[in-house]
Scaffold this active site. Structure first.
Site, PDB file in Angstrom:
ATOM      1  N   SER A  80      -9.729   2.034   2.916  1.00 59.15           N
ATOM      2  CA  SER A  80      -8.833   2.763   2.053  1.00 59.15           C
ATOM      3  C   SER A  80      -7.830   1.900   1.283  1.00 59.15           C
ATOM      4  O   SER A  80      -7.253   2.379   0.309  1.00 59.15           O
ATOM      5  CB  SER A  80      -8.059   3.775   2.896  1.00 59.15           C
TER       6      SER A  80
ATOM      7  N   SER B 270      -9.930  -0.369   7.110  1.00 63.59           N
ATOM      8  CA  SER B 270      -9.385  -0.229   5.755  1.00 63.59           C
ATOM      9  C   SER B 270      -8.739  -1.455   5.148  1.00 63.59           C
ATOM     10  O   SER B 270      -8.406  -1.445   3.966  1.00 63.59           O
ATOM     11  CB  SER B 270      -8.368   0.907   5.724  1.00 63.59           C
TER      12      SER B 270
ATOM     13  N   LYS C 226       0.865  -1.182   0.000  1.00 61.43           N
ATOM     14  CA  LYS C 226       0.000   0.000   0.000  1.00 61.43           C
ATOM     15  C   LYS C 226       0.901   1.232   0.000  1.00 61.43           C
ATOM     16  O   LYS C 226       1.941   1.245   0.685  1.00 61.43           O
ATOM     17  CB  LYS C 226      -0.889  -0.025   1.252  1.00 61.43           C
TER      18      LYS C 226
HETATM   19  N1  GLN Z   1     -13.111   4.385   6.488  1.00 59.61           N
HETATM   20  C1  GLN Z   1     -12.523   4.759   7.735  1.00 59.61           C
HETATM   21  C2  GLN Z   1     -12.061   6.186   7.654  1.00 59.61           C
HETATM   22  O1  GLN Z   1     -12.337   6.792   6.702  1.00 59.61           O
HETATM   23  C3  GLN Z   1     -11.372   3.838   8.069  1.00 59.61           C
HETATM   24  C4  GLN Z   1     -10.200   4.093   7.240  1.00 59.61           C
HETATM   25  C5  GLN Z   1      -9.033   3.291   7.649  1.00 59.61           C
HETATM   26  O2  GLN Z   1      -9.161   2.249   8.290  1.00 59.61           O
HETATM   27  N2  GLN Z   1      -7.861   3.785   7.312  1.00 59.61           N
HETATM   28  O3  GLN Z   1     -11.422   6.705   8.512  1.00 59.61           O
END
Ligand code: GLN
Length: 492
Positions: free
Chosen positions: A149, A173, A74
């Site tokens: 994400s 994410s 990532k």
């Molecule tokens: N969707 C959640 C957020 O927007 C979690 C994102 C994540 O785990 N990095 O913060």
């Protein structure tokens, strides 16, 4: 017959059925074919990957359990000399001077990067649409989001561009995109894996994890990723384990004696009834393997999204203060004062969602609001963790669906932050409590994959992985490929 999993590729490489160079070239060909549509990769490092592959084949590389296997990282993990953007314009030109601990450890085990995957900007999002580099598309249906994400990592593994990828999970994410793309997403306990070199979003929540085809592969990666690291003060002072060894032996009643609690609060009105049916079927499968399944309640769980969207923005507003146009990344030209340099650079460099979070975070931390919001959220977080601890007095694992519905359409939620935030209702709780958790492919709704989530006690990674592995030995959901996607090397 070569199975496109880390375990399968290990066997094929060791048995001489394939060379690392052949494997790496096959991945690069797939990336070339499919990435223009999926937008899963932001950066490729084909040349260094091919070089690493040749070194592995010639026996010049040091070896290790993942020797000769290309993977993707990532784009939130720093990679020395290789551009690392975190999906943001502000880091568009950033080439870190060092590798993240995760990158370093996986390299020591023999796995080398083939590229960096697309993601929501600074991991803020649930759809991979907030990336400066454009949205990632879901290989199961190109009109839909792969989740986020870590959507680039999930799409890359789901479409067979790479056998495995790293991800990060702050509130879901890793698990949510894994569920929406029909693969396995694993988040270890908070502190199990070093955060060194992982660009920070919310430091008390961020954790490195993996996107793989199977739970067995997640264990193989964790074998190398886990362990103490003095460079991260929040990294647990306990040695890693041989997680893959905990998966064998596994008989027909592999889950005999394992108590699984169905989280009552997950089975709420927000859950798509078709997903609810899949989940009931999943519980029947686990019972068939010998598990005792009962219902448990986490009364404070419904507060988790509210708590998370105070704590995460607060920490992000402080972490992202370092992007000021002075030390690294973008610097807007033409500023006539230091203050103007900061504001112009940050306005040009950050996208809308990131700016929203910085504003919310600054607000909940400010004098007069700190007690009412931030402190109250921290107290609620503690109570929520207590709920989990109480539940684990009577069960060994907790279960629930990973998401309330299958993959949503690109554009469907991006203009409505609350709808987007609510997509994580099932994944945020375990993140706030720092628990190890996994999402595994467990069914289909209207031709789209659906995930089953399992959560364990702190540092019970082996138990979580063992249950997921037992489920995968019994079912074939993890063997499915998206429509129109052939299995690399012609097999599942
Ligand atoms: N969707 C959640 C957020 O927007 C979690 C994102 C994540 O785990 N990095 O913060």
């Amino acid at each position: 017959m070569i199975e496109f999993s880390l375990a399968g590729l290990r066997r094929a490489l060791d048995g001489g059925e394939i060379s690392s160079l052949e494997l790496t070239e096959a991945c690069l060909r797939r990336i070339e074919e499919r990435n223009p549509a999926l937008n899963a990769f932001v950066t490729l490092c084909a040349e260094s990957a091919l070089k690493e592959a040749s070194r592995a084949d010639s026996g010049k590389a040091a070896g290790g359990p993942l020797a000769g296997i290309p993977i993707a990282h990532k784009d939130i993990f720093c990679t020395r000399g290789l551009r690392t953007t975190a999906g943001s314009r502000i880091l568009d030109n950033f080439a870190p001077p060092y590798d993240a601990a995760v990158v370093e450890r996986l390299a020591q085990a023999g796995a080398f990067p083939i590229g960096k995957t697309n993601m929501d900007e600074f991991a803020m999002g649930s759809s991979s649409e907030t990336s400066y580099y454009g949205p990632v598309l879901n290989p199961w249906d190109l009109s839909r989001s792969p989740g986020g994400s870590s959507g680039g990592s999930a799409a890359a593994v789901a479409a067979g561009l790479v056998p495995a990828a790293t991800g990060t999970d702050t509130g879901g994410s890793v698990r949510q995109p894994a569920a929406l793309c029909g693969i396995t997403g694993f988040r270890p306990s908070y502190g199990r894996v070093s955060r060194y070199g992982m660009i920070a979003f919310a430091s008390s929540l961020d954790q490195a994890g993996s996107l793989t085809r199977t739970a067995e592969d997640a264990a193989l990666l964790l074998d190398s990723m886990a362990g103490h690291d003095p460079r991260d003060s929040t990294c647990a002072r306990r040695p890693g384990e041989r997680y893959s060894a905990a998966l064998i032996p596994m008989g027909a009643r592999a889950l005999e004696g394992v108590r699984i609690g169905v989280v009552k609060e997950f089975i709420s009105e927000g859950l798509d009834p078709r997903c609810q049916q899949v989940f009931s079927d999943n519980m029947a499968t686990l019972r068939g393997l010998g598990a005792a399944v009962s219902e448990v309640s986490l009364p404070r769980l419904p507060l988790s999204a509210a708590v998370y969207y105070v704590v995460a923005p607060a920490e992000c507003s402080s972490n992202l203060a370092r992007f000021d146009g002075v030390r690294f990344g973008l610097r807007e030209a033409g500023a006539d004062s230091l203050e103007a340099l900061y504001t112009q650079t940050r306005r040009a460099g950050f996208g809308e969602e990131v700016r929203r979070r910085i504003l919310v975070g600054g607000w909940v931390l400010s004098k007069g609001y700190f007690d009412a919001y931030y402190l109250k959220a921290q107290r609620a977080r503690r109570l929520l963790a207590d709920d989990f601890a109480r539940a684990f007095e009577s069960v060994d694992l907790l279960a629930g669906p990973t998401t309330p519905a299958p993959a949503f359409a690109i554009g469907e939620k991006i203009d409505d932050p609350i709808q987007m935030y609510l997509n994580d209702v099932y994944t945020i709780g375990a993140a706030l409590a720092g628990l190890p958790c996994i999402s595994i492919p467990a069914g289909a709704v209207a031709g789209l994959p659906v995930g089953l989530q399992l959560m364990g006690r702190p540092f019970a990674e082996a138990e979580v992985l063992r249950c997921a592995h037992a489920y995968q030995l019994e079912t074939d959901w993890h063997r499915l490929w998206p429509p129109g996607t052939a299995a690399p090397f012609g097999t599942a």
